[in-house]
Scaffold this active site. Structure first.
Site, PDB file in Angstrom:
ATOM      1  N   LYS A  54     -11.191 -26.085  36.927  1.00 36.28           N
ATOM      2  CA  LYS A  54     -11.833 -24.774  36.778  1.00 36.28           C
ATOM      3  C   LYS A  54     -11.154 -23.739  37.669  1.00 36.28           C
ATOM      4  O   LYS A  54     -10.870 -22.614  37.249  1.00 36.28           O
ATOM      5  CB  LYS A  54     -13.331 -24.872  37.098  1.00 36.28           C
ATOM      6  CG  LYS A  54     -14.124 -25.597  36.022  1.00 36.28           C
ATOM      7  CD  LYS A  54     -15.536 -25.985  36.446  1.00 36.28           C
ATOM      8  CE  LYS A  54     -16.209 -26.813  35.338  1.00 36.28           C
ATOM      9  NZ  LYS A  54     -17.567 -27.284  35.691  1.00 36.28           N
ATOM     10  N   GLN A  98     -21.491 -27.291  40.684  1.00 37.90           N
ATOM     11  CA  GLN A  98     -21.111 -28.456  39.883  1.00 37.90           C
ATOM     12  C   GLN A  98     -22.182 -29.548  39.979  1.00 37.90           C
ATOM     13  O   GLN A  98     -22.641 -29.886  41.073  1.00 37.90           O
ATOM     14  CB  GLN A  98     -19.746 -28.994  40.350  1.00 37.90           C
ATOM     15  CG  GLN A  98     -19.176 -30.098  39.487  1.00 37.90           C
ATOM     16  CD  GLN A  98     -18.793 -29.650  38.076  1.00 37.90           C
ATOM     17  OE1 GLN A  98     -18.459 -28.494  37.837  1.00 37.90           O
ATOM     18  NE2 GLN A  98     -18.845 -30.562  37.130  1.00 37.90           N
ATOM     19  N   ASP A 121     -22.880 -20.809  33.987  1.00 35.01           N
ATOM     20  CA  ASP A 121     -23.140 -22.078  33.298  1.00 35.01           C
ATOM     21  C   ASP A 121     -24.225 -21.914  32.227  1.00 35.01           C
ATOM     22  O   ASP A 121     -24.394 -22.783  31.374  1.00 35.01           O
ATOM     23  CB  ASP A 121     -23.635 -23.128  34.305  1.00 35.01           C
ATOM     24  CG  ASP A 121     -22.546 -24.112  34.715  1.00 35.01           C
ATOM     25  OD1 ASP A 121     -21.665 -24.398  33.878  1.00 35.01           O
ATOM     26  OD2 ASP A 121     -22.591 -24.592  35.865  1.00 35.01           O
TER      27      ASP A 121
HETATM   28  N1  GUN Z   1     -21.392 -31.299  35.161  1.00 39.47           N
HETATM   29  C1  GUN Z   1     -21.063 -31.718  33.918  1.00 39.47           C
HETATM   30  N2  GUN Z   1     -20.887 -30.670  33.101  1.00 39.47           N
HETATM   31  C2  GUN Z   1     -21.118 -29.559  33.831  1.00 39.47           C
HETATM   32  C3  GUN Z   1     -21.075 -28.171  33.535  1.00 39.47           C
HETATM   33  O1  GUN Z   1     -20.804 -27.716  32.428  1.00 39.47           O
HETATM   34  N3  GUN Z   1     -21.365 -27.352  34.577  1.00 39.47           N
HETATM   35  C4  GUN Z   1     -21.680 -27.815  35.807  1.00 39.47           C
HETATM   36  N4  GUN Z   1     -21.971 -26.928  36.747  1.00 39.47           N
HETATM   37  N5  GUN Z   1     -21.728 -29.092  36.113  1.00 39.47           N
HETATM   38  C5  GUN Z   1     -21.446 -29.957  35.126  1.00 39.47           C
END
Ligand code: GUN
Length: 284
Positions: A54, A98, A121
């Site tokens: 990311k 995350q 998100d």
């Molecule tokens: N963990 C697994 N998928 C995601 C996501 O799309 N965003 C976040 N913040 N954590 C995750």
């Protein structure tokens, strides 16, 4: 029939190229780039891979990116204080915490503390609620990316039977709502469902359960579209999806591979949400 592959890597490159141009324009107009803050707690190995990817993408697109890595002994109060600080920071347009978080931390509370305007998100109840009511704001990245893939192959889901397997807040539920908002006939399957029967009559199958090869190729209706959100790491270290790819591709019209399918789209849509959040924040 052998399915055509929906190349998520190529499509994400196309989406990102557009975002890079838009980010530069925003920078020129307002004197700063869109900013994303990524928060990671502890040492979950998968989270580390995702977060690194990311950040790398953010920098590639000319976004400002900050990374906050906290030890797994951090207290909930300390994490909430960091989120509050990022909420108050005007150079931060998007905040991503995350998941998963360590067991001693209430993830829902953390997610609900993020300013909904910065919730790239799309997990905050306010943003999830807007999507539920058919007036989406910031939408969860993975389902958003799946819709972009369907658009790319020119498939209109209106009136089609779409089977979503999985009911998570991250994928299944928002996916079902996006499809419903696009006038699909939506079925949501879970552990109590007759998944085989539902898949057999589906024009579009979206698998997001996290069980390797749960969806058998022989269940796929000939000519269906198969989107595999699964990312399952086997004992041999190899990645597999939720769909039995080799057999499914002999029946489907279109199918996404794992890796190189939905995964790269999720990151592209995260950047798209960050740009959207920046525009909304700067424009008001
Ligand atoms: N963990 C697994 N998928 C995601 C996501 O799309 N965003 C976040 N913040 N954590 C995750």
């Amino acid at each position: 029939m052998t399915a055509q592959i929906i190349d998520g890597k190529a499509l994400s490159a196309k989406v990102k190229a557009g975002l890079k141009v838009e980010a530069a324009a925003l920078h020129a107009k307002y004197g700063r780039a869109p900013g994303i803050a990524v928060v990671r707690v502890g040492e979950d190995p998968a989270s580390k891979v995702y977060v690194t990817s990311k950040e790398k993408t953010a920098i590639e697109l000319g976004f400002a990116s900050s990374h906050h890595h906290l030890s797994d002994t951090v207290t909930q109060a300390e994490l909430l204080a960091l989120v509050a600080k990022l909420n108050a920071d005007d150079t931060v347009d998007g905040i991503l915490v995350q998941l998963p978080l360590p067991k001693h931390i209430d993830s829902t509370l953390v997610l609900e503390t993020i300013d909904p305007a910065k919730d790239v998100d799309g997990f905050h109840a306010v943003n999830a609620g807007h999507l539920f009511q058919g007036r989406p704001t910031l939408v969860a990245c993975t389902p958003f990316g799946v819709m972009r893939m369907l658009e790319e192959i020119g498939f209109n889901v209106a009136g089609k039977n779409c089977c979503v397997i999985g009911r998570s807040n991250i994928v299944g539920r928002p996916m079902a709502m996006l499809l419903l908002n696009a006038s699909a006939t939506v079925t949501i399957c879970h552990s109590k469902s007759d998944v085989a029967a539902e898949v057999r009559r589906a024009d579009v199958v979206i698998a997001a359960v996290g069980v390797s090869k749960l969806v058998k190729g022989e269940w796929i209706k000939p000519g269906a579209i198969v989107i595999d959100v699964g990312m399952n790491r086997g004992a041999d270290g190899k990645l597999s999806g939720d769909v039995e790819f080799e057999t499914a591709k002999e029946r489907a019209a279109w199918i996404t591979p794992v890796p190189g399918g939905v995964g790269p789209m999720t990151i592209a849509m995260l950047m798209s949400n960050t740009l959207l959040a920046a525009k909304a924040r700067l424009g008001r």
